[in-house]
Motif scaffolding. Structure first.
Motif, PDB file in Angstrom:
ATOM      1  N   UNK A 116       0.840  -1.208   0.000  1.00  0.00           N
ATOM      2  CA  UNK A 116       0.000   0.000   0.000  1.00  0.00           C
ATOM      3  C   UNK A 116       0.870   1.252   0.000  1.00  0.00           C
ATOM      4  N   UNK A 117       0.279   2.371  -0.360  1.00  0.00           N
ATOM      5  CA  UNK A 117       1.007   3.635  -0.380  1.00  0.00           C
ATOM      6  C   UNK A 117       1.344   4.064   1.048  1.00  0.00           C
ATOM      7  N   UNK A 118       2.512   4.664   1.218  1.00  0.00           N
ATOM      8  CA  UNK A 118       2.917   5.159   2.529  1.00  0.00           C
ATOM      9  C   UNK A 118       2.276   6.519   2.785  1.00  0.00           C
ATOM     10  N   UNK A 119       2.238   6.908   4.045  1.00  0.00           N
ATOM     11  CA  UNK A 119       1.614   8.185   4.409  1.00  0.00           C
ATOM     12  C   UNK A 119       2.357   9.382   3.834  1.00  0.00           C
ATOM     13  N   UNK A 120       3.673   9.267   3.667  1.00  0.00           N
ATOM     14  CA  UNK A 120       4.455  10.404   3.196  1.00  0.00           C
ATOM     15  C   UNK A 120       4.737  10.352   1.695  1.00  0.00           C
ATOM     16  N   UNK A 121       4.094   9.448   0.970  1.00  0.00           N
ATOM     17  CA  UNK A 121       4.267   9.398  -0.481  1.00  0.00           C
ATOM     18  C   UNK A 121       3.582  10.599  -1.125  1.00  0.00           C
TER      19      UNK A 121
END
Length: 129
Positions: free
Chosen positions: A40-45
């Protein structure tokens, strides 16, 4: 009924349907091995679906404005003066914020590219001051 162009047999087709049934019904991967699943995408992407990603240390305002003008105007609107750009934006149902930015453009100038429009608004993209 067998179609002549099938690459798989009826039995193989049914087997593949059975394998995918859990994924289709559950809405999430059902494999035991986690390494098969995408991360899944990271929070800081950076959110790349909404437009250009700004360079580090910049707000990215010039790139975002250029992206919106380019998306709404395309290549067919150029060369154009302020009035022609305003007409094109209104015909293509551009947001009010973009139209109000275009109203700030000088009326006595002809623009050949979106970059010229952004520069005339006083916005400088990264690396250009």
């Amino acid at each position: 009924m067998q179609r002549g162009s099938d690459r798989l047999s009826v039995h193989k087709d049914e087997e593949m349907k059975h394998e995918l049934q859990g994924l289709i019904r559950s809405g999430h991967p059902t494999r035991v091995e986690e390494w098969h699943d995408p991360e899944p995408a990271a929070d800081d992407d950076p959110d790349v679906t909404l437009g250009p990603v700004p360079a580090r240390g910049t707000t990215g305002q010039a790139e975002a404005v250029r992206f919106e003008f380019a998306r709404r105007l395309g290549r067919t609107a150029f060369p154009a003066d302020r009035e022609a750009l305003l007409r094109a934006l209104e015909e293509r149902h551009a947001p009010d914020g973009l139209i109000s930015l275009a109203e700030e453009l000088p009326a006595d100038r002809t623009f050949h590219t979106v970059q010229e429009v952004v520069t005339a608004l006083g916005l400088h993209p990264r690396g250009r001051e």
